[in-house]
Design a protein around this motif. Structure first.
Motif, PDB file in Angstrom:
ATOM      1  N   VAL A 136      -6.006   3.255   7.803  1.00  0.00           N
ATOM      2  CA  VAL A 136      -7.385   3.743   7.755  1.00  0.00           C
ATOM      3  C   VAL A 136      -7.303   5.263   7.946  1.00  0.00           C
ATOM      4  N   LEU A 181     -11.228  -5.181   2.132  1.00  0.00           N
ATOM      5  CA  LEU A 181     -11.382  -3.954   2.912  1.00  0.00           C
ATOM      6  C   LEU A 181     -12.716  -3.301   2.579  1.00  0.00           C
ATOM      7  N   HIS A 232      -9.498   3.128   3.591  1.00  0.00           N
ATOM      8  CA  HIS A 232      -8.570   2.149   4.164  1.00  0.00           C
ATOM      9  C   HIS A 232      -7.658   1.707   3.026  1.00  0.00           C
ATOM     10  N   SER A 270      -1.294  -1.281   6.006  1.00  0.00           N
ATOM     11  CA  SER A 270      -2.375  -0.449   5.495  1.00  0.00           C
ATOM     12  C   SER A 270      -2.712   0.635   6.503  1.00  0.00           C
TER      13      SER A 270
END
Length: 285
Positions: free
Chosen positions: A212, A267, A272, A210
């Protein structure tokens, strides 16, 4: 910069509406799964021998120009020979062995894949700073990439969702997944089906990559998204090399429901965004 801009520099993202629209457009949504429109082109290409032949034969052509052939020479160092061997072994494998990998193998994987390699102390305009060095580079040393781990079959760990803490070299349990209903929700997110080309049932675990996005966009604005996507590619390649070194197998895929994955990982930040997933497991004997 104005005083107000300085105060907001770390908290407010600097992404344009066009870039936000792009980030939304690349997500897989639930209605894509139901309508199948987004999958028609992929399904056609995957099932067309003619298209697959064109893909295998395709290469970038420069046309007529002066050419200098590079030399094929033996590598003089053991490190270079090891890297050459890993590059030969690195590949996506969609089928896994019957036995799950163990905690020692998971630990070795993370140690090779993504870890702190030391620290560097320096003076920056009169301010003493300490920078933790890692084995993967990041634009501006901002590291927007965060790694999550879903334990599917490893017996020494509770089945569930974890965040990988690179600084403490630990897996932080976000939530356990003890029931079949919770796993059915995860299978729906990754669009598991009988026709899936990846053997999800035999996968020992899943690594989720992932980003951000506002961690780089606050400094680089829209260009930060390009840096973030490049960084995720670095992470995926590092994971493949680590698996090859350990004689394990993995296959990265991006076909999952983004909103539901965001919820599944708990999350908090809308910027994100989960981008890729990798099924990992033991090799077929």
């Amino acid at each position: 910069m104005t005083r107000e801009e300085q105060l907001n520099v770390l908290s407010a993202h600097q992404l344009s509406e066009h870039t936000l629209d792009f980030l939304n457009s690349i997500k897989f949504k639930k209605y894509d799964k139901e309508s199948r429109d987004k999958f028609k082109r992929m399904a056609y290409i995957n099932n067309s021998p003619e298209m697959m032949k064109k893909i295998m034969d395709a290469k970038y052509e420069m046309g007529f120009c002066e050419t200098y052939v590079l030399q094929s020479i033996p590598f003089s160092s053991q490190k270079a020979r090891c890297l050459a061997e890993l590059n030969q072994e690195r590949k996506s494998v969609r089928r896994f062995g019957n036995d799950p990998i163990n905690l020692n193998q998971v630990s070795a994987f993370f140690n090779l894949f993504y870890t702190v390699t030391g620290q560097e102390e320096f003076d920056f305009k009169g301010v003493s700073l300490t920078q933790m060095k890692r084995n993967i580079a990041s634009g501006g040393s901002l590291y927007p990439t965060e790694i999550y781990f879903v334990n599917h079959r490893i017996t020494e760990l509770p089945l569930g969702v974890y965040h990988y803490n690179v600084f403490t070299f630990s897996l932080e349990l976000i939530r356990a997944l003890p029931t079949a209903a919770e796993w059915d929700f995860f299978y729906e997110i990754i669009m598991k089906a009988d026709s899936s080309s990846i053997d999800f049932d035999q996968a020992s675990a899943f690594v989720i990559f992932s980003s951000v996005f506002n961690k780089q966009s606050f400094k680089y604005q829209d260009f930060g998204v390009a840096l973030s996507l490049v960084e995720v590619g670095e992470f995926i390649h590092a994971a493949y090399l680590a698996l090859a070194a350990l004689e394990l197998r993995g296959c990265a895929f991006g076909g999952f429901l983004s909103k539901e994955m965001h919820q599944f990982l708990a999350l908090k930040n809308s910027l994100h965004q989960p981008l890729f997933c990798m099924a990992i497991g033991d090799q077929l004997k």
